[in-house]
Write an enzyme that holds these catalytic residues in place. Structure first.
Site, mmCIF file in Angstrom:
data_model
loop_
_atom_site.group_PDB
_atom_site.id
_atom_site.type_symbol
_atom_site.label_atom_id
_atom_site.label_comp_id
_atom_site.label_asym_id
_atom_site.label_seq_id
_atom_site.Cartn_x
_atom_site.Cartn_y
_atom_site.Cartn_z
ATOM 1 N N GLU A 1 -9.774 -2.050 5.012
ATOM 2 C CA GLU A 1 -10.443 -1.831 6.286
ATOM 3 C C GLU A 1 -11.680 -2.718 6.375
ATOM 4 O O GLU A 1 -12.156 -3.247 5.352
ATOM 5 C CB GLU A 1 -10.818 -0.349 6.413
ATOM 6 C CG GLU A 1 -9.619 0.598 6.409
ATOM 7 C CD GLU A 1 -8.779 0.551 7.702
ATOM 8 O OE1 GLU A 1 -8.824 -0.465 8.429
ATOM 9 O OE2 GLU A 1 -8.077 1.550 7.977
ATOM 10 N N ASP B 1 -7.799 -3.180 13.948
ATOM 11 C CA ASP B 1 -9.191 -3.357 13.510
ATOM 12 C C ASP B 1 -9.334 -4.534 12.539
ATOM 13 O O ASP B 1 -10.375 -4.717 11.924
ATOM 14 C CB ASP B 1 -9.730 -2.060 12.884
ATOM 15 C CG ASP B 1 -9.016 -1.672 11.590
ATOM 16 O OD1 ASP B 1 -8.084 -2.405 11.168
ATOM 17 O OD2 ASP B 1 -9.394 -0.648 10.989
ATOM 18 N N HIS C 1 -7.529 -5.111 9.743
ATOM 19 C CA HIS C 1 -7.179 -4.915 8.328
ATOM 20 C C HIS C 1 -5.884 -5.629 7.954
ATOM 21 O O HIS C 1 -5.000 -5.807 8.799
ATOM 22 C CB HIS C 1 -7.109 -3.418 7.960
ATOM 23 C CG HIS C 1 -5.954 -2.665 8.547
ATOM 24 N ND1 HIS C 1 -6.096 -1.479 9.238
ATOM 25 C CD2 HIS C 1 -4.608 -2.901 8.534
ATOM 26 C CE1 HIS C 1 -4.911 -1.038 9.602
ATOM 27 N NE2 HIS C 1 -3.996 -1.886 9.197
ATOM 28 N N ASP D 1 0.826 -1.208 0.000
ATOM 29 C CA ASP D 1 0.000 0.000 0.000
ATOM 30 C C ASP D 1 0.859 1.257 0.000
ATOM 31 O O ASP D 1 2.085 1.192 0.173
ATOM 32 C CB ASP D 1 -0.963 0.000 1.205
ATOM 33 C CG ASP D 1 -0.363 -0.652 2.447
ATOM 34 O OD1 ASP D 1 0.875 -0.598 2.592
ATOM 35 O OD2 ASP D 1 -1.117 -1.205 3.257
HETATM 36 C C1 F6R Z 1 1.346 -1.772 6.061
HETATM 37 C C2 F6R Z 1 0.080 -2.483 6.065
HETATM 38 C C3 F6R Z 1 -0.746 -2.583 7.312
HETATM 39 C C4 F6R Z 1 0.080 -2.861 8.575
HETATM 40 C C5 F6R Z 1 -0.830 -2.833 9.791
HETATM 41 C C6 F6R Z 1 -0.059 -3.076 11.067
HETATM 42 O O1 F6R Z 1 1.934 -1.843 4.788
HETATM 43 O O2 F6R Z 1 -0.324 -2.956 5.071
HETATM 44 O O3 F6R Z 1 -1.705 -3.598 7.163
HETATM 45 O O4 F6R Z 1 0.717 -4.086 8.453
HETATM 46 O O5 F6R Z 1 -1.454 -1.599 9.866
HETATM 47 O O6 F6R Z 1 0.796 -1.996 11.308
HETATM 48 P P1 F6R Z 1 1.975 -2.098 12.373
HETATM 49 O O7 F6R Z 1 2.889 -3.135 11.866
HETATM 50 O O8 F6R Z 1 2.635 -0.748 12.349
HETATM 51 O O9 F6R Z 1 1.351 -2.448 13.647
#
Ligand code: F6R
Length: 257
Positions: free
Chosen positions: A140, A133, A135, A64
């Site tokens: 989301e 959440d 994702h 992303d």
């Molecule tokens: C990032 C991504 C997100 C993160 C998720 C967890 O490229 O795709 O799905 O993996 O938000 O974030 P952290 O690792 O910072 O807890």
């Protein structure tokens, strides 16, 4: 079902993930790695570097990218991956692909990213984190399980979770371009990592709950080849933790992670 491994800490998870990635890259011609950002994959990238792994000849696709950050912003996912992946692992920066989130490119960014992944031969190993959440990528809750790369709106929860990388939550972009759940499902192997109590509920719902767009991480249950690496805290709500421990303790040597 996914192979669930409950590890001591992030560093152990990183070493296991790095070893699995290295094994797959070694037996794949023109390997393609799917890469996540945020805190979760950092120990994996560190472990790859510590093992002397070079990613020369490897193409990497980011999950992303934020929309609305100026090019080169240090928290853009392109900049993060250049720091944490490209530089330490000797990758050719042109082999790192990130979704085009520029104002001029947004109208067909998803189609172009999907085509680029297809042309590269598809993702061999996809590294995933999970949001509090539920994702994965920035899909989301409510995202279609068949979705492809597109623009999404981040939840307030995700923006608050990611505010630690910015001066304030107001600086966290509201929009992003993310691979879809259908895109992620097309990868040949998924490695999902999660650390800390804050992820426990999302991990349990993704691994053991019903498959539902309400918990995008539950997509992993539809994939035939998934490794889930969690520390004790992130695995603390797993109903079948004892079984995962038993299975891992008795893992046959012929069964690679
Ligand atoms: C990032 C991504 C997100 C993160 C998720 C967890 O490229 O795709 O799905 O993996 O938000 O974030 P952290 O690792 O910072 O807890």
């Amino acid at each position: 079902m996914a192979e669930v491994v409950i590890v001591r800490d992030q560093e152990e998870a990183g070493r296991l993930a790095a070893a699995a990635i290295a094994r797959r890259l070694a037996v794949t011609e023109n390997p393609v790695l799917g890469v996540a950002t945020g805190s979760t994959p950092e120990s994996t990238y560190r472990a790859l570097a510590a093992a002397g792994q070079r990613l020369t000849g490897v193409t990497a696709f980011a999950l992303d990218e934020y929309v609305g950050l100026p090019a080169g912003h240090p928290e853009s996912y392109r900049a993060v991956l250049e720091r944490e992946l490209v530089a330490p692992l000797g990758m050719d920066p042109d082999m790192l692909r990130t979704p085009d989130a520029s104002p001029e490119g947004l109208h067909d960014t998803g189609e172009r990213y999907e085509a680029a992944i297809r042309e590269a031969g598809g993702v061999d190993v996809q590294i995933l984190g999970i949001g509090t959440d539920g994702h994965i990528g920035f899909n989301e809750p409510g995202s279609s399980l068949a979705s492809r790369t597109r623009i999404k709106t981040l939840t307030q929860q995700t923006r608050e979770d990611n505010a630690r990388f910015f001066d304030s939550v107001d600086d966290v972009p509201i929009h992003c371009v993310t691979q879809g759940l259908g895109t992620i499902r097309d990868a040949r192997h998924l490695v999902l990592l999660a650390f800390g109590e804050g992820k426990a509920e999302a991990v349990a719902a993704a691994v053991e709950g019903p498959v539902s767009s309400g918990v995008p991480g539950s997509l992993i249950q539809l994939h035939p080849s998934v490794t889930v690496l969690v520390d004790e805290a992130a695995g603390s709500r797993l109903a079948h933790a004892d079984y995962y421990r038993l299975a891992y303790a008795n893992k046959p040597s012929w069964q690679a992670l």
